[in-house]
Write a protein that holds these residues in place. Structure first.
Motif, PDB file in Angstrom:
ATOM      1  N   SER A 110       0.748  -1.123  -0.197  1.00 56.17           N
ATOM      2  CA  SER A 110      -0.088   0.061  -0.277  1.00 56.17           C
ATOM      3  C   SER A 110       0.783   1.209  -0.438  1.00 56.17           C
ATOM      4  CB  SER A 110      -0.572   0.341   1.215  1.00 56.17           C
ATOM      5  OG  SER A 110      -1.580   1.750   1.351  1.00 56.17           O
ATOM      6  N   LEU A 111       1.760   1.521   0.881  1.00 54.16           N
ATOM      7  CA  LEU A 111       2.758   2.725   0.824  1.00 54.16           C
ATOM      8  C   LEU A 111       3.609   2.904  -0.194  1.00 54.16           C
ATOM      9  CD1 LEU A 111       3.836   2.475   4.441  1.00 54.16           C
ATOM     10  CD2 LEU A 111       2.712   4.143   3.393  1.00 54.16           C
ATOM     11  N   ALA A 112       3.750   1.222  -0.449  1.00 55.27           N
ATOM     12  CA  ALA A 112       5.161   1.521  -1.544  1.00 55.27           C
ATOM     13  C   ALA A 112       3.371   1.622  -3.414  1.00 55.27           C
ATOM     14  CB  ALA A 112       5.448   0.899  -2.749  1.00 55.27           C
ATOM     15  N   PHE A 113       2.864   2.036  -3.022  1.00 50.79           N
ATOM     16  CA  PHE A 113       1.726   1.865  -4.791  1.00 50.79           C
ATOM     17  C   PHE A 113       1.667   3.503  -4.067  1.00 50.79           C
ATOM     18  CE2 PHE A 113      -2.379   3.516  -5.870  1.00 50.79           C
ATOM     19  CZ  PHE A 113      -2.428   2.878  -7.520  1.00 50.79           C
ATOM     20  N   LEU A 114       0.802   3.651  -2.948  1.00 49.76           N
ATOM     21  CA  LEU A 114       0.621   5.488  -2.431  1.00 49.76           C
ATOM     22  C   LEU A 114       2.525   6.277  -3.162  1.00 49.76           C
ATOM     23  CD1 LEU A 114      -0.698   8.075  -1.189  1.00 49.76           C
ATOM     24  CD2 LEU A 114      -0.162   7.222   1.232  1.00 49.76           C
ATOM     25  N   LEU A 115       3.651   5.983  -2.479  1.00 45.79           N
ATOM     26  CA  LEU A 115       4.638   6.782  -2.967  1.00 45.79           C
ATOM     27  C   LEU A 115       5.007   6.869  -4.082  1.00 45.79           C
ATOM     28  CD1 LEU A 115       6.890   5.382   0.524  1.00 45.79           C
ATOM     29  CD2 LEU A 115       5.886   7.924   0.029  1.00 45.79           C
ATOM     30  N   ALA A 116       4.992   5.606  -5.087  1.00 45.67           N
ATOM     31  CA  ALA A 116       5.232   5.757  -6.533  1.00 45.67           C
ATOM     32  C   ALA A 116       4.401   6.297  -7.187  1.00 45.67           C
ATOM     33  CB  ALA A 116       4.968   4.249  -7.159  1.00 45.67           C
ATOM     34  N   SER A 117       2.908   6.577  -6.621  1.00 45.34           N
ATOM     35  CA  SER A 117       2.298   7.874  -7.418  1.00 45.34           C
ATOM     36  C   SER A 117       2.032   9.034  -6.970  1.00 45.34           C
ATOM     37  CB  SER A 117       0.723   7.113  -7.017  1.00 45.34           C
ATOM     38  OG  SER A 117       0.460   7.335  -5.826  1.00 45.34           O
ATOM     39  N   LYS A 176      -1.466   5.001  12.722  1.00 43.09           N
ATOM     40  CA  LYS A 176      -2.637   4.247  11.437  1.00 43.09           C
ATOM     41  C   LYS A 176      -4.382   4.911  11.788  1.00 43.09           C
ATOM     42  CE  LYS A 176       0.978   0.640  11.160  1.00 43.09           C
ATOM     43  NZ  LYS A 176       1.241  -0.317  10.986  1.00 43.09           N
ATOM     44  N   PRO A 177      -5.238   4.177  11.002  1.00 46.08           N
ATOM     45  CA  PRO A 177      -4.807   4.778  10.056  1.00 46.08           C
ATOM     46  C   PRO A 177      -4.748   6.549  10.346  1.00 46.08           C
ATOM     47  CG  PRO A 177      -6.490   4.555  10.191  1.00 46.08           C
ATOM     48  CD  PRO A 177      -6.572   4.240  12.193  1.00 46.08           C
ATOM     49  N   PHE A 178      -3.485   6.478   8.576  1.00 49.20           N
ATOM     50  CA  PHE A 178      -3.710   7.806   8.276  1.00 49.20           C
ATOM     51  C   PHE A 178      -4.138   8.372   6.976  1.00 49.20           C
ATOM     52  CE2 PHE A 178       0.792   5.820   7.914  1.00 49.20           C
ATOM     53  CZ  PHE A 178       0.571   5.274   6.840  1.00 49.20           C
ATOM     54  N   ASP A 179      -4.047   9.623   7.449  1.00 52.58           N
ATOM     55  CA  ASP A 179      -4.752  10.620   5.663  1.00 52.58           C
ATOM     56  C   ASP A 179      -3.427  10.458   4.990  1.00 52.58           C
ATOM     57  OD1 ASP A 179      -6.227  12.254   4.612  1.00 52.58           O
ATOM     58  OD2 ASP A 179      -4.197  13.157   4.713  1.00 52.58           O
ATOM     59  N   ASP A 180      -3.270   9.326   3.333  1.00 50.86           N
ATOM     60  CA  ASP A 180      -2.262   9.897   2.374  1.00 50.86           C
ATOM     61  C   ASP A 180      -1.968  11.310   2.336  1.00 50.86           C
ATOM     62  OD1 ASP A 180      -3.213   7.370   2.133  1.00 50.86           O
ATOM     63  OD2 ASP A 180      -4.403   7.937   0.166  1.00 50.86           O
ATOM     64  N   ALA A 181      -2.638  11.903   1.856  1.00 47.89           N
ATOM     65  CA  ALA A 181      -1.823  13.434   2.100  1.00 47.89           C
ATOM     66  C   ALA A 181      -0.499  14.075   3.573  1.00 47.89           C
ATOM     67  CB  ALA A 181      -3.099  14.633   2.037  1.00 47.89           C
ATOM     68  N   VAL A 182      -1.574  13.317   4.684  1.00 44.88           N
ATOM     69  CA  VAL A 182      -0.547  13.768   5.854  1.00 44.88           C
ATOM     70  C   VAL A 182       1.041  13.035   6.058  1.00 44.88           C
ATOM     71  CG1 VAL A 182       0.039  13.281   8.361  1.00 44.88           C
ATOM     72  CG2 VAL A 182      -2.002  14.594   7.267  1.00 44.88           C
ATOM     73  N   PHE A 183       0.783  11.218   5.554  1.00 39.60           N
ATOM     74  CA  PHE A 183       1.932  10.679   5.282  1.00 39.60           C
ATOM     75  C   PHE A 183       2.299  10.948   4.256  1.00 39.60           C
ATOM     76  CE2 PHE A 183       3.735   6.528   3.105  1.00 39.60           C
ATOM     77  CZ  PHE A 183       4.765   6.579   3.748  1.00 39.60           C
ATOM     78  N   LEU A 184       2.314  11.797   2.850  1.00 40.86           N
ATOM     79  CA  LEU A 184       2.757  12.245   1.938  1.00 40.86           C
ATOM     80  C   LEU A 184       3.726  13.460   2.366  1.00 40.86           C
ATOM     81  CD1 LEU A 184       1.308  11.614  -1.289  1.00 40.86           C
ATOM     82  CD2 LEU A 184       3.061   9.945  -0.834  1.00 40.86           C
ATOM     83  N   ALA A 232       4.709  14.454   5.425  1.00 39.63           N
ATOM     84  CA  ALA A 232       5.317  14.036   6.235  1.00 39.63           C
ATOM     85  C   ALA A 232       6.891  13.620   5.630  1.00 39.63           C
ATOM     86  CB  ALA A 232       5.259  12.541   6.967  1.00 39.63           C
ATOM     87  N   VAL A 233       6.540  12.716   4.606  1.00 37.86           N
ATOM     88  CA  VAL A 233       7.423  12.092   3.475  1.00 37.86           C
ATOM     89  C   VAL A 233       8.759  13.103   2.822  1.00 37.86           C
ATOM     90  CG1 VAL A 233       8.615  10.629   2.001  1.00 37.86           C
ATOM     91  CG2 VAL A 233       7.247   9.860   3.650  1.00 37.86           C
ATOM     92  N   ARG A 234       8.206  13.666   2.471  1.00 36.60           N
ATOM     93  CA  ARG A 234       8.746  14.954   1.592  1.00 36.60           C
ATOM     94  C   ARG A 234       9.484  15.653   2.792  1.00 36.60           C
ATOM     95  NH1 ARG A 234       3.292  16.182  -0.271  1.00 36.60           N
ATOM     96  NH2 ARG A 234       3.176  15.465  -2.179  1.00 36.60           N
ATOM     97  N   ALA A 235       9.045  15.895   3.891  1.00 39.95           N
ATOM     98  CA  ALA A 235       9.984  16.605   4.800  1.00 39.95           C
ATOM     99  C   ALA A 235      10.841  15.787   5.471  1.00 39.95           C
ATOM    100  CB  ALA A 235       8.999  17.875   6.219  1.00 39.95           C
ATOM    101  N   ALA A 236      10.315  14.769   5.509  1.00 40.32           N
ATOM    102  CA  ALA A 236      12.092  13.571   5.695  1.00 40.32           C
ATOM    103  C   ALA A 236      13.378  13.735   5.004  1.00 40.32           C
ATOM    104  CB  ALA A 236      11.247  12.679   6.581  1.00 40.32           C
ATOM    105  N   LEU A 237      12.505  13.799   3.498  1.00 40.78           N
ATOM    106  CA  LEU A 237      13.620  13.694   2.483  1.00 40.78           C
ATOM    107  C   LEU A 237      14.179  14.521   2.393  1.00 40.78           C
ATOM    108  CD1 LEU A 237      11.245  11.884  -0.414  1.00 40.78           C
ATOM    109  CD2 LEU A 237      12.856  10.548   0.613  1.00 40.78           C
ATOM    110  N   GLU A 238      13.551  16.198   2.684  1.00 41.41           N
ATOM    111  CA  GLU A 238      14.495  17.010   2.552  1.00 41.41           C
ATOM    112  C   GLU A 238      15.417  17.570   3.666  1.00 41.41           C
ATOM    113  OE1 GLU A 238      15.363  21.066   1.542  1.00 41.41           O
ATOM    114  OE2 GLU A 238      14.623  19.346   0.177  1.00 41.41           O
TER     115      GLU A 238
END
Length: 203
Positions: free
Chosen positions: A19-26, A104-112, A114-120
């Protein structure tokens, strides 16, 4: 793989990983999946990017994974995923260095987000590490006397005092100082001091 800014997902649940792989790849974010903390540690020596890990896993849990990353000197930004009942564990994870936790369960936008902030954060950290490595190489190219002059300059001492400390003439100090400035690629004394101090600064 070490130079690529990836999101590493560590979770023992196959459905969550997919699920997370699909969300991130999308969202156009490169991702690599790991079914346990141990497989992640064994597969990736010095990862770049960020890590998303479940806090509760069989064997090595998220807290211990954070401790091992810290022990081997990896400054990888870590986001911890947790169930509602595991918030105290997530807080403990942040004490161990996690940058964020998501319930969990988390909102997709919130997760993405957080990931973008961590990547930066990971990108900036990698750039700082690369800059420090380059400065260390410049310092290593200095002669012993040039390094002594650099240390005295960083300590804020004027040329006359440096000359007295090292038993050389002020004119000779000026020559060494010019050599140090050139080898350290510093355009001013302030830049030289700032550059030298970067080596000792933390992440």
């Amino acid at each position: 793989m070490s130079g690529e800014m990836l999101v590493h997902v560590v979770d023992d649940d196959l459905a969550v990983r997919r699920s997370l792989a699909f969300l991130l790849a999308s969202d156009g974010i490169p991702v690599r999946l790991h079914d346990s903390a141990l497989t992640f540690l064994e597969a990736v020596a010095h990862p770049a990017g960020c890590l998303v890990t479940d806090v509760r896993m069989p064997g090595l849990d998220g807290i211990e994974l954070l401790r091992r990353l810290k022990a081997r000197g990896d400054g990888l930004p870590v986001i911890v995923m947790t169930g509602h009942a595991d918030v105290p564990l997530a807080v403990a994870a942040m004490r161990e260095g996690a940058v964020d936790f998501i319930e969990k369960p988390f909102d997709d936008a919130v997760f993405l987000a957080a990931v973008r902030a961590a990547l930066e954060s990971g990108r900036r950290s990698a750039e700082r590490d690369a800059a420090r490595d380059e400065i260390r190489q410049r310092v290593a190219a200095l002669s012993e006397r040039e390094r002594q002059v650099l240390d005295e300059l960083v300590a804020g001492k004027p040329n006359k005092v440096i000359a007295q400390d090292l038993g050389i003439s002020p004119r000779t100090v000026e020559v060494y100082r010019a050599n140090v400035m050139a080898k350290m690629q510093a355009g001013s004394l302030a830049e030289l001091v700032r550059t030298a101090l970067m080596i000792d600064s933390g992440r």
